[in-house]
Design an enzyme around this catalytic site. Sequence first.
Site, PDB file in Angstrom:
ATOM      1  N   CYS B 167      -2.915  -5.910  -3.312  1.00 51.98           N
ATOM      2  CA  CYS B 167      -4.218  -6.547  -3.522  1.00 51.98           C
ATOM      3  C   CYS B 167      -4.488  -7.716  -2.579  1.00 51.98           C
ATOM      4  O   CYS B 167      -5.615  -8.223  -2.540  1.00 51.98           O
ATOM      5  CB  CYS B 167      -4.325  -7.008  -4.972  1.00 51.98           C
ATOM      6  SG  CYS B 167      -3.654  -5.804  -6.122  1.00 51.98           S
ATOM      7  N   HIS B 305      -9.834 -13.864  -8.249  1.00 51.13           N
ATOM      8  CA  HIS B 305      -9.226 -12.531  -8.164  1.00 51.13           C
ATOM      9  C   HIS B 305      -9.629 -11.729  -9.405  1.00 51.13           C
ATOM     10  O   HIS B 305     -10.081 -10.606  -9.304  1.00 51.13           O
ATOM     11  CB  HIS B 305      -7.708 -12.642  -8.044  1.00 51.13           C
ATOM     12  CG  HIS B 305      -7.059 -11.324  -7.751  1.00 51.13           C
ATOM     13  ND1 HIS B 305      -7.410 -10.546  -6.681  1.00 51.13           N
ATOM     14  CD2 HIS B 305      -6.078 -10.624  -8.406  1.00 51.13           C
ATOM     15  CE1 HIS B 305      -6.679  -9.441  -6.666  1.00 51.13           C
ATOM     16  NE2 HIS B 305      -5.869  -9.464  -7.710  1.00 51.13           N
ATOM     17  N   LYS B 335     -15.072  -8.531  -9.026  1.00 56.06           N
ATOM     18  CA  LYS B 335     -14.592  -7.191  -9.382  1.00 56.06           C
ATOM     19  C   LYS B 335     -15.354  -6.634 -10.579  1.00 56.06           C
ATOM     20  O   LYS B 335     -15.329  -5.426 -10.823  1.00 56.06           O
ATOM     21  CB  LYS B 335     -13.091  -7.227  -9.686  1.00 56.06           C
ATOM     22  CG  LYS B 335     -12.232  -7.450  -8.449  1.00 56.06           C
ATOM     23  CD  LYS B 335     -10.754  -7.453  -8.767  1.00 56.06           C
ATOM     24  CE  LYS B 335      -9.927  -7.684  -7.510  1.00 56.06           C
ATOM     25  NZ  LYS B 335     -10.057  -9.056  -6.962  1.00 56.06           N
ATOM     26  N   HIS B 340     -11.534  -2.926  -8.900  1.00 59.53           N
ATOM     27  CA  HIS B 340     -10.559  -3.545  -8.001  1.00 59.53           C
ATOM     28  C   HIS B 340     -10.400  -2.635  -6.787  1.00 59.53           C
ATOM     29  O   HIS B 340      -9.762  -1.579  -6.879  1.00 59.53           O
ATOM     30  CB  HIS B 340      -9.243  -3.701  -8.750  1.00 59.53           C
ATOM     31  CG  HIS B 340      -8.223  -4.516  -8.038  1.00 59.53           C
ATOM     32  ND1 HIS B 340      -8.175  -4.624  -6.658  1.00 59.53           N
ATOM     33  CD2 HIS B 340      -7.198  -5.276  -8.505  1.00 59.53           C
ATOM     34  CE1 HIS B 340      -7.168  -5.412  -6.319  1.00 59.53           C
ATOM     35  NE2 HIS B 340      -6.563  -5.817  -7.426  1.00 59.53           N
ATOM     36  N   PHE B 397      -4.478 -12.181  -5.489  1.00 58.45           N
ATOM     37  CA  PHE B 397      -3.059 -12.178  -5.854  1.00 58.45           C
ATOM     38  C   PHE B 397      -2.590 -10.733  -5.975  1.00 58.45           C
ATOM     39  O   PHE B 397      -3.345  -9.881  -6.436  1.00 58.45           O
ATOM     40  CB  PHE B 397      -2.844 -12.899  -7.193  1.00 58.45           C
ATOM     41  CG  PHE B 397      -3.702 -14.128  -7.343  1.00 58.45           C
ATOM     42  CD1 PHE B 397      -3.619 -15.169  -6.420  1.00 58.45           C
ATOM     43  CD2 PHE B 397      -4.618 -14.222  -8.381  1.00 58.45           C
ATOM     44  CE1 PHE B 397      -4.433 -16.292  -6.545  1.00 58.45           C
ATOM     45  CE2 PHE B 397      -5.437 -15.346  -8.507  1.00 58.45           C
ATOM     46  CZ  PHE B 397      -5.344 -16.386  -7.593  1.00 58.45           C
ATOM     47  N   PHE B 399       0.693  -7.632  -6.605  1.00 56.30           N
ATOM     48  CA  PHE B 399       2.034  -7.222  -7.003  1.00 56.30           C
ATOM     49  C   PHE B 399       3.006  -7.652  -5.906  1.00 56.30           C
ATOM     50  O   PHE B 399       2.683  -7.599  -4.717  1.00 56.30           O
ATOM     51  CB  PHE B 399       2.093  -5.699  -7.137  1.00 56.30           C
ATOM     52  CG  PHE B 399       1.726  -5.195  -8.504  1.00 56.30           C
ATOM     53  CD1 PHE B 399       1.207  -6.031  -9.468  1.00 56.30           C
ATOM     54  CD2 PHE B 399       1.926  -3.856  -8.819  1.00 56.30           C
ATOM     55  CE1 PHE B 399       0.884  -5.554 -10.728  1.00 56.30           C
ATOM     56  CE2 PHE B 399       1.602  -3.369 -10.080  1.00 56.30           C
ATOM     57  CZ  PHE B 399       1.079  -4.215 -11.033  1.00 56.30           C
TER      58      PHE B 399
END
Lengths: 85, 411
Positions: B167, B305, B335, B340, B397, B399
């Site tokens: 992301c 985010h 979003k 997303h 942000f 993973f």
Amino acid sequence: MTRDEIRDRVLTIFAEEFEIVGPGLDDDLREAHGFDSIDAIELLREIEDMLGFELSQEQKKRAMDNIRTLNQILDYIAGLAPEPA
Amino acid sequence: MERRVVITAASAISPIGHTRDEILHSLQNGVSGVQPLRDDGLLSDHIHSQVFGTVSADIPFDFERKYRKTMGPVAFYACQVVKEVVEQAGLSPEQLGSGRLGVAFGSTHGSPTVQRGIYETFFSKSGKRFASIGAVDYLKSMVHTTAVNITKMFGITGRVISSSTACTTSSQSIGFGYEMIRYGMQDAMICGGADEYDTTTVAVFDNLLACSTAFNDTPSKTPRPFDADRDGLVVGEGAGAVLLEDYESARHRGADILGEVVGFGCNNNGGDLIFPNVDGITATLKIALADARLDPGDVDFISAHATATKMGDVIESQAIRNVFGETTPMVSGLKSYMGHTMGSCGAIETILSLYMMAEGFVAPTLNLDSIDPRCAMIRHTPGLADYPLKVVGVQNFAFGGVNTCLLIRKM
């Protein structure tokens, strides 16, 4: 297959897969039509489909090293066409 | 040497439109781009989340075969937005091939559609399975396929950076591109990210119980960032590209300047690969402010985010409050309009922020009907409002614990 039949099949592949329509039989395919090494690998795959058997690495390398024109492609296929022993 | 870096062209393909006018219309009218998940004949029946942020624009990709032949769907998106950026900026072949213009562009994992075709050959019962892997399948599917299809199509000879950090892929692209120019390594950078329609990504988040599942019959009602009834993220697709340039050369050539990148923060949580971390995010925002030499009070608006997961939105709210205090900038989760868009979200959300900055308005978070009390300590954009934006923060942000914050100033 006769040479004329092979030529027609190859010209169809060129038109459908590579968007190269009616190339001259002695055109340098890279110079005249932007046919590059990636296309050549794809063509070998098409030839395998056409002939119904898998080409050896050596046969493929020979094609990559030597072939520049459609007439050379037709000669190459004609040389492969007899069933492998 | 520290040079000023400006944005001189931008283009997005998004679930809420392709052209600037389409996207502005969606933002100003609360139009959602979330639609029912399409049947892919493989995974869609097994996925609980039946919604997807879908690009519905009809885009005529008029690329020559010599370019198309190494492109999967993700590269079509990438090359299209870059083509539009190159045209907007009027970049000449000489500029593109100068070696002083580079590309920072990525995607989450290349082209999953092409990868799926490769995997299928391994499970094929046909005897010709190896021959059926195409010569170009790797070029179409590899992680940096977007970046190098762009360099090929436009004859770009400068640096290539191809972040693939889920992301934060495209926010890193913009941030790293900014640093390339700021410190004199390149004079211009084409930056962004793209991701194609892909159900495997939905399946991944679905397995982690992170996807929205309660609004399958009313797709436009999800995702719901910061809302008490939010139930997870909605995966989407899209692409975004911006052209960054050294300010002096942009001014010299009379370029339209859409904004100035004044700060970039990027760090890692140094721990868990999934859960967001309030200390890590707080530090990111502070790094960006320090880089920009701005005070918290200078920031007018934050594009959060805000994926609409249960904990992600709370932790982001806490971090914003930590940094900005009681009077935070206005915050929206964009979003909510699109889902997303994965590797492209940082670039698309930057572009939407640029559009709002140019037009002097802010779009509120869609579907924010009842603010979760745990997210209530920040100032949520109350509704569509004219508002002169001077400095905007774009937060993302990922993973793996990667955090980014871009700060962009109107000039």
